[in-house]
Design an enzyme around this catalytic site. Structure first.
Site, PDB file in Angstrom:
ATOM      1  CG  HIS A  58      43.857  38.230  38.670  1.00 52.80           C
ATOM      2  ND1 HIS A  58      45.071  37.561  38.657  1.00 52.80           N
ATOM      3  CD2 HIS A  58      43.084  37.079  39.075  1.00 52.80           C
ATOM      4  CE1 HIS A  58      45.209  36.432  39.307  1.00 52.80           C
ATOM      5  NE2 HIS A  58      43.943  36.093  39.694  1.00 52.80           N
ATOM      6  CG  HIS A  60      40.067  32.803  38.593  1.00 56.23           C
ATOM      7  ND1 HIS A  60      40.984  31.575  38.301  1.00 56.23           N
ATOM      8  CD2 HIS A  60      40.520  33.757  39.178  1.00 56.23           C
ATOM      9  CE1 HIS A  60      42.094  31.962  39.049  1.00 56.23           C
ATOM     10  NE2 HIS A  60      42.113  33.303  39.254  1.00 56.23           N
ATOM     11  CD  GLN A 153      43.357  26.707  41.311  1.00 52.73           C
ATOM     12  OE1 GLN A 153      42.313  27.553  40.953  1.00 52.73           O
ATOM     13  NE2 GLN A 153      44.053  26.988  42.551  1.00 52.73           N
ATOM     14  CG  HIS A 211      47.254  32.907  40.610  1.00 52.00           C
ATOM     15  ND1 HIS A 211      46.796  32.876  39.487  1.00 52.00           N
ATOM     16  CD2 HIS A 211      45.942  32.982  41.284  1.00 52.00           C
ATOM     17  CE1 HIS A 211      45.442  32.978  38.990  1.00 52.00           C
ATOM     18  NE2 HIS A 211      44.999  33.200  40.494  1.00 52.00           N
ATOM     19  CD  GLU A 214      45.718  34.125  45.892  1.00 53.26           C
ATOM     20  OE1 GLU A 214      45.808  33.276  45.186  1.00 53.26           O
ATOM     21  OE2 GLU A 214      44.623  34.438  46.122  1.00 53.26           O
ATOM     22  CG  ASP A 310      41.090  36.745  42.264  1.00 49.37           C
ATOM     23  OD1 ASP A 310      41.202  35.983  41.245  1.00 49.37           O
ATOM     24  OD2 ASP A 310      41.551  36.471  43.255  1.00 49.37           O
ATOM     25  CD1 TRP A 316      39.797  30.554  46.448  1.00 50.58           C
ATOM     26  CD2 TRP A 316      38.684  30.240  44.525  1.00 50.58           C
ATOM     27  NE1 TRP A 316      40.115  29.412  45.730  1.00 50.58           N
ATOM     28  CE2 TRP A 316      39.477  29.156  44.762  1.00 50.58           C
ATOM     29  CE3 TRP A 316      37.737  30.229  43.188  1.00 50.58           C
ATOM     30  CZ2 TRP A 316      39.698  28.374  43.767  1.00 50.58           C
ATOM     31  CZ3 TRP A 316      38.046  29.207  42.337  1.00 50.58           C
ATOM     32  CH2 TRP A 316      38.980  28.327  42.604  1.00 50.58           C
TER      33      TRP A 316
HETATM   34 FE   FE2 Z   1      43.102  34.392  40.863  1.00 47.69          FE
END
Ligand code: FE2
Length: 426
Positions: A58, A60, A153, A211, A214, A310, A316
């Protein structure tokens, strides 16, 4: 005549002492305690651990290595991260996305991570990142497998253009159907998004990776719906629930019903320990929840639990070097997976369990598998988790594509210089 023999290798997950691994035409063709065949090349693993590559289940890739642009995430929350990504997106161009992706892939290769599943945001009407990353998939193919997930997203239903853009992204060749049900306007919209997205995957014969839940909301129930729709559309073993952090906060009785439902659907579970422990529970005072899904209980129940990094240096998460052993170590600590077999399970969460979730072909260290192998300066998986050691060599289809020097330290005590070795031979 072999192309390569890796000698004196200690294979992860095997009880044997050391073996020689023979490679021809990119495949493992022979394994024995002592290979006498002729070979063009030899590598002496010197009793160190040899594993199939690390798998990041996972990631991005479109946002990676953007930390500080246009500003930092000061609250550290998921929602400020999403807002910040919204500010950054209009500032990106294809060249920038590709340059960052290539840099990250170089880091990944150096760390022995030769498979990455990356979500790519499809909510930008130009699909700039989709086009750029599809090019990167081809460019890095000789070195690593990059799998892309069409990720809405801003919400599959919440963003009025997301549906059409997700289909366009899949038409262009994006591999997996994504989703974000907890970010839709309501629980019912989240449920509807799951149904529609599973139908798209069923119609097109694709995998799903959402996702899912979360949040710290103990009443977030999208994984229940994901399990139900997976079974209803016949998608068993092709669907991944990513994050599932709400499961951390759920009522135990409810979870006792949920886990069998997830098992029935053969869901893969992907936790992201580094991100979950930092983004979740931001509204808590004390005691603060850990926010990672129930790794121990899910693994014990027989679900396939894999880990992802991630984020690396993005809106993030501002840390990281794409070291999957750091991810596994965090998962081990946060999930209290400290038993010997549990620690080995944590190693599998960043290797074979990830390969299973991504449905990678030819993965492993047995005869017939791809000769994709990583030599770690450690004797076994548990020592690798403890030391996060040097990746002495990384092979892809039998060709060396990365190497690192052995890690060593010298301590000066009185007149003595002492070489310090952190490995322990059991
Ligand atoms: Fe993610």
């Amino acid at each position: 005549m072999l192309d390569l023999i890796i000698r004196n290798a200690r294979r992860a997950g095997q009880t044997e002492t050391t073996v020689d691994i023979g490679v021809k035409a990119g495949k493992i063709v022979e394994i024995s305690p002592k290979l006498n065949a002729e070979t063009s090349e030899e590598y002496d693993a010197k009793g160190n651990l040899v594993t199939a590559p690390f798998v990041d289940s996972h990631f991005h890739m479109d946002s990676t290595l953007t930390r500080g642009r246009p500003r930092n995430n000061e609250s550290g929350t998921l929602l400020e991260g999403i807002a910040l990504w919204g500010e950054l997106k209009p500032l990106l161009d294809a060249e920038d996305i590709k340059a960052r992706a290539h840099q990250l892939c170089q880091w990944a290769i150096a760390k022995g991570n030769l498979a990455i599943r990356s979500h790519v945001d499809i909510c930008d009407p130009s699909l700039l990142a989709v086009d750029a990353l599809l090019e990167v998939v081809e460019e890095v193919k000789p070195y690593l497998d990059l799998q892309l997930v069409a990720f809405p997203q801003d919400g599959f239903l919440r963003d009025p253009n997301a549906k059409a853009q997700l289909l366009r992204a899949l038409d262009k060749g994006v591999h997996v159907v994504g989703g974000i049900p907890h970010f839709e306007r309501s629980m019912s919209d989240g449920s509807q998004s799951i149904t529609e997205l599973c139908k798209i995957a069923a119609d097109r014969g694709l995998m799903v990776d959402m996702h899912c839940d979360e949040s710290d909301d103990p009443l977030s129930r999208h994984v229940e719906m994901l399990a139900q729709e997976t079974s209803r559309f016949g998608l068993q073993s092709r669907v991944t629930g990513s994050h599932l952090t709400s499961m951390h906060s759920m009522d135990n009785y409810y979870v006792s019903k949920l886990i069998p439902l997830m098992n029935e659907a053969e869901l893969h579970v992907v936790a992201n320990p580094l991100i979950n422990i930092t983004l979740q529970a931001r509204h808590d005072s004390y005691p603060k929840r850990r926010g990672m899904t129930r790794v121990k209980e899910l693994a014990t129940a027989g679900l396939n639990v894999a880990f992802g990094h991630d984020c690396v240096m993005d809106p993030w998460y501002s840390m990281g070097s794409h070291d999957m052993l750091e991810v596994a170590s965090m998962g081990l600590h946060v999930g209290q997976m400290t038993g010997r077999s549990e620690m080995r399970e944590m190693f599998q969460a960043v290797t074979s369990n990830g390969a299973k979730a991504l449905q990678l072909d030819g993965y492993g260290t047995d005869v017939g598998c791809n000769a994709d192998l990583v030599i770690l300066q450690a004797h076994d998986e548990i020592e690798a988790l403890r030391l996060r050691p040097a990746r002495l060599a990384v092979f892809r289809r039998g060709k060396k594509i990365a190497m690192s020097p052995e890690q060593s330290s010298t301590v000066f005590m009185g007149d003595n210089s002492i070489s310090v070795d952190f490995t322990i031979q059991n």
